[in-house]
Design an enzyme around this catalytic site. Sequence first.
Site, PDB file in Angstrom:
ATOM      1  N   SER A  35      10.241  25.532  24.552  1.00 49.39           N
ATOM      2  CA  SER A  35      10.907  25.654  23.254  1.00 49.39           C
ATOM      3  C   SER A  35      11.657  24.397  22.836  1.00 49.39           C
ATOM      4  O   SER A  35      11.847  24.161  21.640  1.00 49.39           O
ATOM      5  CB  SER A  35      11.860  26.849  23.273  1.00 49.39           C
ATOM      6  OG  SER A  35      12.759  26.750  24.369  1.00 49.39           O
ATOM      7  N   GLU A  92      25.740  29.632  10.915  1.00 52.58           N
ATOM      8  CA  GLU A  92      26.644  29.628  12.063  1.00 52.58           C
ATOM      9  C   GLU A  92      25.876  29.023  13.225  1.00 52.58           C
ATOM     10  O   GLU A  92      24.644  29.041  13.253  1.00 52.58           O
ATOM     11  CB  GLU A  92      27.110  31.034  12.425  1.00 52.58           C
ATOM     12  CG  GLU A  92      26.178  31.820  13.316  1.00 52.58           C
ATOM     13  CD  GLU A  92      25.061  32.515  12.563  1.00 52.58           C
ATOM     14  OE1 GLU A  92      25.363  33.088  11.511  1.00 52.58           O
ATOM     15  OE2 GLU A  92      23.915  32.474  13.016  1.00 52.58           O
ATOM     16  N   LYS A 125      13.397  25.272  16.536  1.00 57.24           N
ATOM     17  CA  LYS A 125      14.308  25.770  15.494  1.00 57.24           C
ATOM     18  C   LYS A 125      13.988  25.217  14.105  1.00 57.24           C
ATOM     19  O   LYS A 125      14.229  25.872  13.100  1.00 57.24           O
ATOM     20  CB  LYS A 125      15.751  25.461  15.869  1.00 57.24           C
ATOM     21  CG  LYS A 125      16.273  26.367  16.970  1.00 57.24           C
ATOM     22  CD  LYS A 125      17.777  26.317  17.067  1.00 57.24           C
ATOM     23  CE  LYS A 125      18.295  27.402  17.983  1.00 57.24           C
ATOM     24  NZ  LYS A 125      18.070  27.070  19.420  1.00 57.24           N
TER      25      LYS A 125
HETATM   26  C1  LIG Z   1      18.241  27.912  20.452  1.00 53.77           C
HETATM   27  C2  LIG Z   1      17.236  27.688  21.503  1.00 53.77           C
HETATM   28  C3  LIG Z   1      16.637  28.770  22.194  1.00 53.77           C
HETATM   29  C4  LIG Z   1      17.062  30.185  22.014  1.00 53.77           C
HETATM   30  O1  LIG Z   1      16.862  30.725  20.758  1.00 53.77           O
HETATM   31  P1  LIG Z   1      15.720  31.816  20.477  1.00 53.77           P
HETATM   32  O2  LIG Z   1      16.045  32.290  19.131  1.00 53.77           O
HETATM   33  O3  LIG Z   1      15.845  32.869  21.531  1.00 53.77           O
HETATM   34  O4  LIG Z   1      14.426  31.118  20.573  1.00 53.77           O
HETATM   35  C5  LIG Z   1      15.641  28.489  23.112  1.00 53.77           C
HETATM   36  N1  LIG Z   1      15.253  27.235  23.370  1.00 53.77           N
HETATM   37  C6  LIG Z   1      15.809  26.171  22.733  1.00 53.77           C
HETATM   38  C7  LIG Z   1      15.335  24.802  23.070  1.00 53.77           C
HETATM   39  C8  LIG Z   1      16.813  26.369  21.785  1.00 53.77           C
HETATM   40  O5  LIG Z   1      17.365  25.309  21.177  1.00 53.77           O
END
Ligand SMILES: *Cc1c(COP(=O)(O)O)cnc(C)c1O
Length: 395
Positions: free
Chosen positions: A377, A111, A89
Amino acid sequence: MSYLANENGYYGEFGGAFIPEMLQPNVDALKACYREIIDSYEFKKEFIDLLKNYVGRPSPLYFAKRLSEKYGAQIFLKREDLNHTGSHKINNTIGQILLAKKMGKTRIIAETGAGQHGVATATVCALMDLECVVYMGELDIERQMPNVKRMEMLGAKVVPALSGNKTLKDATNEALRDWINNPEDTYYLIGSVVGPHPYPEIVAKFQSVVSEEIGWQLDEQIGRTAPDYILACVGGGSNAAGVFYHYLDDENVNLVAVEASGMGVDSGETAAAIALGQVGFIHGSKTMLMQDDDGQIIEPYSISAGLDYPGIGPLHAHLAKTGRARFIDATDQEALDAAFLLTKIEGIIPALESAHALAGLNKLDLKPTDVVVVNISGRGDKDMDTYIKSMENGK
Ligand SMILES: *Cc1c(COP(=O)(O)O)cnc(C)c1O
């Protein structure tokens, strides 16, 4: 064929900007500034410098030997979990905070649902000495107290959204209302490839650094620049957009998006927007989402707070509709199993969101020669309570 947005922000039939007339000037100004700076040397230099020295990029592309043996393919993990603040993010919030500064904005609003985007936004506001207001559903504030405290420690003001179900959708409405009322000094920092045009395009571009790195990292390690498969989880779709980006037009690369199906796609307790397959409007854009027969948005459910979103970005709706990406889903239990497996055999505790991408490995027909990239992610520290409960219940 290109899968990126056209001039009006459409990905095929999806996207656009369905916003109150009063917001039009804000959105137009954003679009103009973005177009002006995105390819400028000065902007790129600052963005790349912060990604390197503040975020810690490039994130490693790690060949997971034991996971590869288990699945009979060559599996690489893109380690977005190692970024500052623990997920992908921050790539987006760094880019947008530079954009906000260029536009001369002094106040940032956002948000947040689980609080992860709120923390990433509060982080870059602290870095740039900008006022930060984060809208969050009252119910989410109760559920995600550690992230609320993090945001406050970073200097942000967390404002509860008291309407509706008191969750993400209501926080979004509050943020939009704020933006309408404060068009001069305020920048609205959206956290995924969602919202009115040009946000999906902007966020995808800032996240595209992930697939840009994969190209040269794969080349360095195995002498080819493209994998056979890329897997990512999708909530709004920003980590998936980033990891797919440079491969969208390369049809030899199989793009696999994994939605969170919660207790199961047909259980009523799910967040699988594509699997449920309805077209509608959410957050200022035309896309696929979860809604009832009256067009009311259905409250989503997933064990992972970051995937708990009733819609999906318009790029992904288009990738699903055209068949360019394959959309599959993983349940809570499948994600938990994948998280425990990765932890045990590779020593990496993934975020619950990322565990959904890993669970997708079970649903592919992989060959030993296949090169697979799974986007990790985020890291699992924030999910320890859930993992502890799962261990106590004997999984
Ligand atoms: C917020 C988040 C997501 C989901 O958000 P996307 O916009 O779909 O990438 C996925 N993995 C993690 C670790 C997150 O914090």
